[in-house]
Every structure is written in C-alpha cells, then in structure tokens.
Design a protein around this motif. Sequence first.
Motif, PDB file in Angstrom:
ATOM      1  N   THR A  38       0.844  -1.185   0.000  1.00  0.00           N
ATOM      2  CA  THR A  38       0.000   0.000   0.000  1.00  0.00           C
ATOM      3  C   THR A  38       0.883   1.240   0.000  1.00  0.00           C
ATOM      4  OG1 THR A  38      -1.669  -1.188   1.269  1.00  0.00           O
ATOM      5  CG2 THR A  38      -1.821   1.202   1.262  1.00  0.00           C
ATOM      6  N   VAL A  39       0.496   2.217  -0.806  1.00  0.00           N
ATOM      7  CA  VAL A  39       1.210   3.489  -0.842  1.00  0.00           C
ATOM      8  C   VAL A  39       0.180   4.604  -0.668  1.00  0.00           C
ATOM      9  CG1 VAL A  39       2.704   5.016  -2.170  1.00  0.00           C
ATOM     10  CG2 VAL A  39       2.908   2.551  -2.460  1.00  0.00           C
ATOM     11  N   SER A  40       0.423   5.478   0.298  1.00  0.00           N
ATOM     12  CA  SER A  40      -0.434   6.636   0.537  1.00  0.00           C
ATOM     13  C   SER A  40       0.408   7.894   0.476  1.00  0.00           C
ATOM     14  CB  SER A  40      -1.096   6.549   1.912  1.00  0.00           C
ATOM     15  OG  SER A  40      -1.936   5.445   1.986  1.00  0.00           O
ATOM     16  N   ARG A  41      -0.124   8.922  -0.131  1.00  0.00           N
ATOM     17  CA  ARG A  41       0.565  10.203  -0.222  1.00  0.00           C
ATOM     18  C   ARG A  41      -0.464  11.321  -0.086  1.00  0.00           C
ATOM     19  NH1 ARG A  41       4.141   7.634   0.769  1.00  0.00           N
ATOM     20  NH2 ARG A  41       6.038   7.203  -0.350  1.00  0.00           N
ATOM     21  N   TYR A  42       0.033  12.498   0.283  1.00  0.00           N
ATOM     22  CA  TYR A  42      -0.853  13.658   0.384  1.00  0.00           C
ATOM     23  C   TYR A  42      -0.186  14.887  -0.206  1.00  0.00           C
ATOM     24  CZ  TYR A  42       1.980  15.140   4.364  1.00  0.00           C
ATOM     25  OH  TYR A  42       3.014  15.529   5.157  1.00  0.00           O
ATOM     26  N   ASP A  43      -1.025  15.886  -0.507  1.00  0.00           N
ATOM     27  CA  ASP A  43      -0.555  17.164  -1.017  1.00  0.00           C
ATOM     28  C   ASP A  43      -1.626  18.204  -0.693  1.00  0.00           C
ATOM     29  OD1 ASP A  43       0.945  19.103  -2.271  1.00  0.00           O
ATOM     30  OD2 ASP A  43       1.167  18.006  -4.146  1.00  0.00           O
ATOM     31  N   PHE A  44      -1.339  19.463  -0.987  1.00  0.00           N
ATOM     32  CA  PHE A  44      -2.235  20.564  -0.651  1.00  0.00           C
ATOM     33  C   PHE A  44      -2.617  21.346  -1.897  1.00  0.00           C
ATOM     34  CE2 PHE A  44       0.519  19.691   2.926  1.00  0.00           C
ATOM     35  CZ  PHE A  44      -0.354  19.642   3.993  1.00  0.00           C
ATOM     36  N   TYR A  45      -3.787  21.984  -1.839  1.00  0.00           N
ATOM     37  CA  TYR A  45      -4.173  22.933  -2.873  1.00  0.00           C
ATOM     38  C   TYR A  45      -4.985  24.051  -2.232  1.00  0.00           C
ATOM     39  CZ  TYR A  45      -8.799  20.670  -3.112  1.00  0.00           C
ATOM     40  OH  TYR A  45     -10.032  20.176  -2.828  1.00  0.00           O
ATOM     41  N   ASP A  46      -4.881  25.251  -2.811  1.00  0.00           N
ATOM     42  CA  ASP A  46      -5.572  26.404  -2.227  1.00  0.00           C
ATOM     43  C   ASP A  46      -6.898  26.646  -2.931  1.00  0.00           C
ATOM     44  OD1 ASP A  46      -5.328  28.438  -4.397  1.00  0.00           O
ATOM     45  OD2 ASP A  46      -3.180  28.197  -4.012  1.00  0.00           O
ATOM     46  N   THR A  47      -7.666  27.558  -2.345  1.00  0.00           N
ATOM     47  CA  THR A  47      -9.008  27.821  -2.868  1.00  0.00           C
ATOM     48  C   THR A  47      -9.151  29.224  -3.445  1.00  0.00           C
ATOM     49  OG1 THR A  47      -9.766  28.548  -0.685  1.00  0.00           O
ATOM     50  CG2 THR A  47     -10.067  26.217  -1.244  1.00  0.00           C
ATOM     51  N   GLU A  48      -8.056  29.796  -3.884  1.00  0.00           N
ATOM     52  CA  GLU A  48      -8.131  31.116  -4.506  1.00  0.00           C
ATOM     53  C   GLU A  48      -8.588  30.978  -5.957  1.00  0.00           C
ATOM     54  OE1 GLU A  48      -4.660  33.553  -4.186  1.00  0.00           O
ATOM     55  OE2 GLU A  48      -4.312  32.930  -2.116  1.00  0.00           O
ATOM     56  N   GLY A  49      -9.491  31.849  -6.377  1.00  0.00           N
ATOM     57  CA  GLY A  49      -9.939  31.832  -7.760  1.00  0.00           C
ATOM     58  C   GLY A  49     -11.386  31.429  -7.902  1.00  0.00           C
ATOM     59  N   THR A  50     -11.780  31.255  -9.152  1.00  0.00           N
ATOM     60  CA  THR A  50     -13.160  30.857  -9.456  1.00  0.00           C
ATOM     61  C   THR A  50     -13.343  29.369  -9.180  1.00  0.00           C
ATOM     62  OG1 THR A  50     -12.636  30.303 -11.739  1.00  0.00           O
ATOM     63  CG2 THR A  50     -13.250  32.597 -11.289  1.00  0.00           C
ATOM     64  N   ALA A  51     -14.575  28.921  -9.258  1.00  0.00           N
ATOM     65  CA  ALA A  51     -14.877  27.509  -9.003  1.00  0.00           C
ATOM     66  C   ALA A  51     -14.141  26.597  -9.983  1.00  0.00           C
ATOM     67  CB  ALA A  51     -16.370  27.267  -9.082  1.00  0.00           C
ATOM     68  N   SER A  52     -14.076  26.991 -11.247  1.00  0.00           N
ATOM     69  CA  SER A  52     -13.368  26.160 -12.233  1.00  0.00           C
ATOM     70  C   SER A  52     -11.861  26.169 -11.984  1.00  0.00           C
ATOM     71  CB  SER A  52     -13.684  26.606 -13.657  1.00  0.00           C
ATOM     72  OG  SER A  52     -13.253  27.922 -13.867  1.00  0.00           O
ATOM     73  N   GLU A  53     -11.304  27.285 -11.520  1.00  0.00           N
ATOM     74  CA  GLU A  53      -9.875  27.332 -11.187  1.00  0.00           C
ATOM     75  C   GLU A  53      -9.556  26.453  -9.979  1.00  0.00           C
ATOM     76  OE1 GLU A  53      -8.812  31.868 -12.749  1.00  0.00           O
ATOM     77  OE2 GLU A  53      -9.365  31.532 -10.640  1.00  0.00           O
ATOM     78  N   ILE A  54     -10.458  26.463  -8.998  1.00  0.00           N
ATOM     79  CA  ILE A  54     -10.268  25.609  -7.814  1.00  0.00           C
ATOM     80  C   ILE A  54     -10.346  24.138  -8.219  1.00  0.00           C
ATOM     81  CG2 ILE A  54     -11.240  24.944  -5.572  1.00  0.00           C
ATOM     82  CD1 ILE A  54     -12.151  27.908  -5.301  1.00  0.00           C
ATOM     83  N   GLU A  55     -11.280  23.806  -9.079  1.00  0.00           N
ATOM     84  CA  GLU A  55     -11.395  22.421  -9.557  1.00  0.00           C
ATOM     85  C   GLU A  55     -10.150  22.008 -10.329  1.00  0.00           C
ATOM     86  OE1 GLU A  55     -12.795  18.647  -9.991  1.00  0.00           O
ATOM     87  OE2 GLU A  55     -13.526  20.220  -8.676  1.00  0.00           O
ATOM     88  N   GLN A  56      -9.603  22.919 -11.109  1.00  0.00           N
ATOM     89  CA  GLN A  56      -8.359  22.646 -11.838  1.00  0.00           C
ATOM     90  C   GLN A  56      -7.210  22.400 -10.855  1.00  0.00           C
ATOM     91  OE1 GLN A  56      -7.889  22.043 -15.017  1.00  0.00           O
ATOM     92  NE2 GLN A  56      -5.706  21.734 -14.696  1.00  0.00           N
ATOM     93  N   LYS A  57      -7.131  23.193  -9.801  1.00  0.00           N
ATOM     94  CA  LYS A  57      -6.097  23.008  -8.770  1.00  0.00           C
ATOM     95  C   LYS A  57      -6.270  21.660  -8.086  1.00  0.00           C
ATOM     96  CE  LYS A  57      -5.498  27.906  -7.788  1.00  0.00           C
ATOM     97  NZ  LYS A  57      -5.621  28.970  -6.786  1.00  0.00           N
ATOM     98  N   ARG A  58      -7.523  21.254  -7.885  1.00  0.00           N
ATOM     99  CA  ARG A  58      -7.804  19.948  -7.276  1.00  0.00           C
ATOM    100  C   ARG A  58      -7.303  18.810  -8.171  1.00  0.00           C
ATOM    101  NH1 ARG A  58     -11.737  16.090  -6.473  1.00  0.00           N
ATOM    102  NH2 ARG A  58     -12.150  15.649  -4.287  1.00  0.00           N
ATOM    103  N   LYS A  59      -7.574  18.899  -9.461  1.00  0.00           N
ATOM    104  CA  LYS A  59      -7.106  17.878 -10.411  1.00  0.00           C
ATOM    105  C   LYS A  59      -5.576  17.851 -10.476  1.00  0.00           C
ATOM    106  CE  LYS A  59     -11.100  16.518 -12.150  1.00  0.00           C
ATOM    107  NZ  LYS A  59     -11.626  15.202 -11.905  1.00  0.00           N
ATOM    108  N   GLU A  60      -4.950  19.027 -10.438  1.00  0.00           N
ATOM    109  CA  GLU A  60      -3.487  19.088 -10.439  1.00  0.00           C
ATOM    110  C   GLU A  60      -2.920  18.458  -9.169  1.00  0.00           C
ATOM    111  OE1 GLU A  60      -2.744  23.249 -10.952  1.00  0.00           O
ATOM    112  OE2 GLU A  60      -3.204  23.193 -13.106  1.00  0.00           O
ATOM    113  N   CYS A  61      -3.612  18.642  -8.049  1.00  0.00           N
ATOM    114  CA  CYS A  61      -3.194  18.023  -6.790  1.00  0.00           C
ATOM    115  C   CYS A  61      -3.270  16.499  -6.901  1.00  0.00           C
ATOM    116  CB  CYS A  61      -4.067  18.531  -5.642  1.00  0.00           C
ATOM    117  SG  CYS A  61      -3.570  17.927  -4.020  1.00  0.00           S
ATOM    118  N   ILE A  62      -4.353  15.996  -7.483  1.00  0.00           N
ATOM    119  CA  ILE A  62      -4.494  14.553  -7.697  1.00  0.00           C
ATOM    120  C   ILE A  62      -3.345  14.039  -8.561  1.00  0.00           C
ATOM    121  CG2 ILE A  62      -5.896  12.784  -8.865  1.00  0.00           C
ATOM    122  CD1 ILE A  62      -8.385  14.405  -7.972  1.00  0.00           C
ATOM    123  N   GLU A  63      -3.020  14.779  -9.604  1.00  0.00           N
ATOM    124  CA  GLU A  63      -1.942  14.377 -10.499  1.00  0.00           C
ATOM    125  C   GLU A  63      -0.583  14.374  -9.790  1.00  0.00           C
ATOM    126  OE1 GLU A  63      -0.250  16.109 -14.610  1.00  0.00           O
ATOM    127  OE2 GLU A  63      -2.419  15.755 -14.549  1.00  0.00           O
TER     128      GLU A  63
END
Length: 178
Positions: free
Chosen positions: A124-149
């Motif tokens: 099992t491998v677990s990892r974490y990272d952070f993303y901020d909530t600055e910007g529009t809803a679509s920008e935040i969603e993009q940051k979320r996807k980049e965090c997943i990546e």
Amino acid sequence: MRLIILLLISLITSCATTGKVAHFTPHKLSHVYIEPTTNRTTEESLDVIFTRVSNEVFYSDPRFRVDKTPLPAVTVVVKPEVKSISTFAVGFDRYDKVTEYRMEISTRVKLFRYGFTEPLATFTVSRYDFYDTEGTASEIEQKRKECIERIAYQIFREVAERIFIEGEEIEGTKEAGR
C-alpha cells in the motif's frame, strides 16, 4: 596476437555463463506491464489520471522496459488500485472561510509474474498534497485535479522504487531457495 584475442573472448564468454551474472536482479524484474488503474472510490476520473501518470512514470524510468504485450514468466504485471481519497480543510482565513485543503490518496499495488495467479508482492502506498481555494470555481477544480496528479506522480515513483527494491528481495529469496 590472435591467440591473446581468442583467450580474452573465451574468458569473457565463460564469465557470462557463471551463476554470478544470473544474480543481477534488476535485469530480471526490468520488464513491466502496467494494467489500467482500478478506481475503488466514488471520485470520477481517478482511474484515467492514475493510468496516464503510471504510464508516464514507468516509460520515463530507464530501469524498466515497459512491455506492450507481457512476456510469460518474464514480465512483472503491475496492478494498481486506488483505495481511498480524502480531502480535509486545513487553512482558514479570519472569517473561517477555507483557504487550503489537504488531499490524501491511498493505493494498493499487486505485482504478478505474467502467467501466474499468486502475487509476488502486495503493498500500500499513501501520499498527500495541498491545494488552495483562490480563484473561481473552475480554477479551484483545476487546482484539485493538479493536486491529484501530483499525488499520483509521488505514488508511482514510490511504486517504481519498491518494484526495483522488492524485485531484488523477491529474486534473491527465489535464488536462495533453489
């Protein structure tokens, strides 16, 4: 002069047939086949992101040769599975509005020798990272996807490292057991 060259060639070829060269394990587990990632979460598109990232990581790692079609008893099949994803608010402004999230993703990876049903290893491998909530809803969603990546890259680099290390241990125990 020809005698010396023939003698050197015979020495080199005779060394290649000794058992010591056969113990060079990175060569033995250098062939990999990456199965598409299985997503066991409710998060959409994790399997697509993780499969793309796993291919990028393994194709760019010079220690491995990625087989498009697995070779029986030679290729190690990498079977990744996303087990969980969780997101927690960790940063707040003075109005208690969330400014940052921490995302953690857990995966389970099974290694199989192609053609066999028993796994060589499971981890099992677990990892974490952070993303901020600055910007529009679509920008935040993009940051979320980049965090997943980013997390996927961290996980598959760890998986590649473990395959390399576990491969040495697995092959070492098989050689010792013969």
